[in-house]
Design an enzyme around this catalytic site. Structure first.
Site, PDB file in Angstrom:
ATOM      1  N   LEU A  37       0.829  -1.204   0.000  1.00  0.00           N
ATOM      2  CA  LEU A  37       0.000   0.000   0.000  1.00  0.00           C
ATOM      3  C   LEU A  37       0.863   1.253   0.000  1.00  0.00           C
ATOM      4  O   LEU A  37       0.590   2.216  -0.731  1.00  0.00           O
ATOM      5  CB  LEU A  37      -0.921  -0.028   1.222  1.00  0.00           C
ATOM      6  CG  LEU A  37      -1.953   1.085   1.329  1.00  0.00           C
ATOM      7  CD1 LEU A  37      -3.247   0.565   1.964  1.00  0.00           C
ATOM      8  CD2 LEU A  37      -1.434   2.259   2.163  1.00  0.00           C
ATOM      9  N   GLU A  61       2.262   1.914  -3.480  1.00  0.00           N
ATOM     10  CA  GLU A  61       1.312   2.451  -4.454  1.00  0.00           C
ATOM     11  C   GLU A  61       0.850   3.851  -4.083  1.00  0.00           C
ATOM     12  O   GLU A  61       0.524   4.653  -4.956  1.00  0.00           O
ATOM     13  CB  GLU A  61       0.107   1.509  -4.576  1.00  0.00           C
ATOM     14  CG  GLU A  61       0.454   0.128  -5.103  1.00  0.00           C
ATOM     15  CD  GLU A  61       1.242   0.172  -6.404  1.00  0.00           C
ATOM     16  OE1 GLU A  61       0.979   1.063  -7.244  1.00  0.00           O
ATOM     17  OE2 GLU A  61       2.127  -0.679  -6.582  1.00  0.00           O
ATOM     18  N   GLU A  62       0.812   4.152  -2.798  1.00  0.00           N
ATOM     19  CA  GLU A  62       0.348   5.471  -2.383  1.00  0.00           C
ATOM     20  C   GLU A  62       1.380   6.561  -2.651  1.00  0.00           C
ATOM     21  O   GLU A  62       1.028   7.656  -3.100  1.00  0.00           O
ATOM     22  CB  GLU A  62       0.007   5.462  -0.887  1.00  0.00           C
ATOM     23  CG  GLU A  62      -1.307   4.769  -0.540  1.00  0.00           C
ATOM     24  CD  GLU A  62      -2.520   5.614  -0.908  1.00  0.00           C
ATOM     25  OE1 GLU A  62      -2.353   6.709  -1.480  1.00  0.00           O
ATOM     26  OE2 GLU A  62      -3.646   5.172  -0.615  1.00  0.00           O
ATOM     27  N   SER A  63       2.635   6.282  -2.376  1.00  0.00           N
ATOM     28  CA  SER A  63       3.625   7.371  -2.422  1.00  0.00           C
ATOM     29  C   SER A  63       4.931   6.997  -3.098  1.00  0.00           C
ATOM     30  O   SER A  63       5.809   7.849  -3.231  1.00  0.00           O
ATOM     31  CB  SER A  63       3.947   7.822  -0.989  1.00  0.00           C
ATOM     32  OG  SER A  63       4.588   6.767  -0.271  1.00  0.00           O
ATOM     33  N   TYR A  69      -6.919   0.415  -7.690  1.00  0.00           N
ATOM     34  CA  TYR A  69      -6.150   0.503  -6.448  1.00  0.00           C
ATOM     35  C   TYR A  69      -6.032  -0.871  -5.789  1.00  0.00           C
ATOM     36  O   TYR A  69      -4.946  -1.266  -5.336  1.00  0.00           O
ATOM     37  CB  TYR A  69      -6.837   1.493  -5.511  1.00  0.00           C
ATOM     38  CG  TYR A  69      -6.095   1.780  -4.228  1.00  0.00           C
ATOM     39  CD1 TYR A  69      -5.050   2.693  -4.198  1.00  0.00           C
ATOM     40  CD2 TYR A  69      -6.456   1.144  -3.037  1.00  0.00           C
ATOM     41  CE1 TYR A  69      -4.380   2.970  -3.014  1.00  0.00           C
ATOM     42  CE2 TYR A  69      -5.794   1.414  -1.861  1.00  0.00           C
ATOM     43  CZ  TYR A  69      -4.755   2.336  -1.844  1.00  0.00           C
ATOM     44  OH  TYR A  69      -4.083   2.601  -0.674  1.00  0.00           O
TER      45      TYR A  69
END
Length: 792
Positions: free
Chosen positions: A658, A661-663, A776
């Site tokens: 996560l 993929e987020e940052s 996502y």
């Protein structure tokens, strides 16, 4: 001790080409030859070929003893001279201990390349590496004195990096205003290392030093040499700017020619803005009274101002006098910066038919779709009929997104007009999906075959293959389904759909489909950037080296230097050296260097895009190495994850995936919606979770602290898992991850309204109304499963 490079070996060479030459230019071979010539002539002949002129056999004992003593003395003298000569040669080749301490004359056992470095009485190998990195840091942090001191200590220790150390010494000396000393170091690179790939860069820096020292004639001579020997190199092009600068006081016409050539060859480079402003100054000063009647000069000046983001009104003035077919994109950009949006819309709309740059086409279309004055849609629809030479499919794709009722027609046009375009594969998939969603499995299997064969490289192709397998399952063809899943696993390992195929394959073989089930495990992944294999093979490297430098001399030395620099962690030096020996820096090297420098998102994108392009260009040879996979899925902040995972009972691989993929592991990331940090928490959400955790004194700025961000993000994931505790265990994490992106209430609504959540979870994921949340879930679980596979 045996020297690694004795005379006549292939070791580091003196500029003359021989390993070592005395001032008389008589090398080791010449010395041995003269020694033989001076010996008594009888020593060169065997007794069986003695002649009448040989020494008489009948001599007095005294003469015999005297002759023997003379021979011994002469032999010892020659031996001493040979030793001195050999030591002198060894010292020149840096084969002697730098401090005269013979007890330290040994190579570091850790080094596989003994010509690269020496042991030192004061520096271990680890200490030398640490000092090198520390000195680079001092140079970057504008502490040249500390940097110079460090590199001075390293100079005798690292003969294999000596040309690079000279370069850094010169940079530090120049920063301290010691231009003469800097010039000596830069000149020494060409003199001592004629095969160094840094030689051209050193000459360019030397010219810059002469400019700073107000030595224009010396600078001109060096710059002209660079232009003569490497006119198309970055240094050759950069030399044009300085030649213009030198010529300006006495010959404005010559300087103008240099600056125009610079802008023509490099409109978006370091000195583009300076060159454009210098040319504009000539116009204002009446030194250029008829600026380019064909518009070329106005085009180049305007382009230089736009790309350097300077003087927007003047940029508009120049570009409106330039040929529109060349100036349209820069003119539209300049209009935007002067708040002339209607004029910008006109420039972009009329200019698309002239575009020769796909990026410019996409940026112009994006603005026309999202920000142009109304009416937007009629303007875009009018453009569809125009022949857009670059990325014309992107316009049709955007129209399909903003006009869903006409999307199928736009997808058909993309496939018909741009069959090899970037958006043809996704258009094809969007036309296939209705067959699946309506249960026409046989038709889907048949029509998807063409998509799979033609678009083997596309993002949608693993998905298309997976759904062929699911279609076979739904049609009762168990063996065909298994064969399809097996093919998908083999051809697209690491893909989200390959992991799902593995679960379905296991289920069809009597096992179970674990779905999106997660578990809590100890998380101690083995990951080290400095230990990854980022270099091509030595043969491939040597081939590139010879192509770029024109000679194979020094290829192995440079290869070994790159390996050592990687072990040191000297990312900037790895990039600097790679720039000189590769036409394009290989993606593993670039990705490693960016990540090593803390530019993690840039590094991950570099390797991601390269692997995708390789699949498109050569699908049969697109296999990835373990090091490339680890660059694509690197491990960062594992200690914080290892602490948060058991504390909040969340799978560590999900946290890592996560976060990726987020940052892309940028702890300072801020989204357009103000989500912050590694796990992209909204300030309002983070504040609420901080209250749950009784974090007194929590402030929004704390979200840029990795430990705080990971703690709060993982605690929020725990909360989301609890929201779906009544769901089957293999689906809870999927729902929680979807809720992390789309919100828990939205996820609950989707689950309540779609029975496929339990009946066919794969289909449920594909039918999530929000595309962002839909993708996502696939991205996070795809990353998590890759981390699990790579770092078990």
């Amino acid at each position: 001790m045996t020297h690694p490079f004795p005379p006549n070996s292939s070791g580091p060479q003196h500029p003359s080409g021989s390993p070592f030459r005395l001032p008389s230019q008589q090398g080791a071979e010449g010395f041995r030859a003269s020694s033989q010539a001076q010996q008594p002539y009888h020593s060169t002949l065997s007794p069986s070929v003695q002649t009448e002129t040989s020494m008489p056999k009948a001599t007095s004992p005294y003469l015999a003893k005297l002759s023997k003593k003379i021979g011994i003395a002469l032999g010892l003298t020659l031996l001493a001279v040979a030793i001195v000569g050999g030591l002198f040669w060894a010292k020149q080749q840096n084969l002697l201990p730098p401090n005269g301490n013979w007890q330290t004359l040994k190579f570091w056992p850790q080094s596989e390349n003994p010509e690269l470095l020496y042991a030192s009485s004061s520096l271990s190998h680890a200490d030398a590496r640490a000092l090198y990195l520390q000195s680079l840091g001092a140079l970057k942090n504008q502490d040249p004195s500390t940097a110079l001191d460090g590199f001075n200590q390293l100079e005798p220790v690292y003969p294999g990096l000596k040309d690079l150390i000279y370069l850094h010494q010169a940079e530090a000396q120049a920063a301290m205003g010691q231009e003469a000393a800097a010039q000596q170091k830069l000149q020494a690179i060409s003199r001592e290392f004629p095969a160094s790939p840094l030689k051209l860069k050193a000459q360019y820096l030397l010219a810059q030093s002469h400019v700073r020292a107000n030595e224009p004639q010396k600078a001109r001579q060096v710059l002209n040499n660079i232009r003569q020997n490497a006119p198309q190199s970055d240094y050759g092009i950069g030399s044009l700017y300085y030649l213009g600068l030198i010529a300006q006081p006495t010959n404005p016409v010559e300087s103008r020619g240099h600056w125009l050539s610079y802008l023509e060859q490099c409109p978006n480079c370091t000195f583009s803005g300076d060159s454009a402003e210098a040319l504009q100054a000539q116009i204002l000063n009446k030194q250029w009274t008829n600026p380019s009647p064909d518009g070329r000069g106005h085009l180049l000046i305007g382009t230089g101002l736009v790309t350097s983001r300077r003087q927007w009104p003047n940029a508009v003035s120049h570009l409106t006098q330039a040929p529109f077919d060349k100036a349209w994109y820069y003119l539209g950009s300049a209009y935007l910066e002067t708040n002339a949006s209607e004029l910008a819309a006109d420039a972009f709309s009329r200019g698309l038919i002239y575009s020769q740059d796909g990026d410019q086409t996409q940026k112009a279309i994006d603005w026309l779709v999202k920000s142009a004055p109304s009416p937007r849609l009629p303007r875009l629809e009018a453009l569809v009929k125009l022949p857009i030479p670059k990325q014309g499919d992107y316009l049709l794709w955007q129209l399909a997104q903003v006009s869903p009722e006409k999307a199928a027609d736009y997808y058909q046009q993309i496939i018909a007009r741009y069959p090899d375009g970037d958006y043809a594969p996704e258009s094809s998939w969007n036309l296939l999906w209705p067959l699946l969603s309506s249960g026409q499995y046989s038709a889907y299997i048949q029509q998807s075959a063409k998509h799979i064969q033609r678009y083997h490289y596309a993002k949608s192709t693993p998905k298309a293959i997976f759904w062929v397998g699911k279609s076979y399952e739904k049609s009762g063809s168990k063996e065909s389904a298994k064969a399809t899943y097996k093919k998908l696993i083999a051809q697209y390992p690491g893909n989200y759909y390959a992991f799902r195929a593995k679960s379905r394959f296991d289920a069809l073989n009597g096992g179970s489909d674990r779905g999106w089930e997660t578990s809590i495990s100890q998380y101690k992944p083995a990951f080290s950037l400095t230990q990854l294999n980022i270099l091509p093979s030595l043969d491939a490297f040597s081939s590139s080296y010879q192509k770029e430098t024109g000679s194979a001399n020094g290829a192995r030395r440079t290869y070994n230097a790159l390996k050592e620099l990687q072990a040191i962690g000297a990312a900037d030096d790895v990039l600097a050296l790679s720039e000189e020996v590769f036409e394009k820096i290989p993606a593993p090297i670039a990705s490693w260097a960016y990540q090593q420098n803390g530019e993690r998102p840039k590094g991950i994108r570099e390797i991601r895009d390269d692997l995708q392009n390789r699949k498109k260009d050569a699908p049969q040879t697109a296999a990835t190495s373990l090091s490339e996979e680890k660059l694509l899925y690197p491990v960062y902040f594992s200690e914080q994850i290892a602490e948060a995972s058991p504390r909040y009972q969340v799978d560590p691989h999900i946290i890592q995936g996560l976060m990726r993929e987020e940052s892309y592991f940028n702890e300072f990331a801020v989204s357009t919606s103000d989500a912050r940090g590694l796990m992209q928490l909204l300030p309002s959400t983070a504040s609420e979770v901080a209250n749950w955790e009784s974090l007194d004194g929590f402030q929004v700025m704390n979200l840029f602290d990795p430990a705080t961000n990971i703690r709060l993000g993982t605690r929020y994931l725990q909360y989301l898992h609890a929201q779906f505790s009544d769901k089957p265990s293999h689906l809870r994490s999927m729902a929680a991850v979807g809720a992390y992106n789309g919100g828990p209430n939205a996820m609950k609504r989707w689950i309540a309204s779609n029975p496929n959540f339990s009946a066919d979870p794969d289909l449920f994921v594909e039918e999530i109304p929000y595309e962002q949340t839909r993708e996502y879930i696939k991205k996070v679980f795809g990353s998590a499963w890759n981390y699990q596979a790579l770092y078990q």
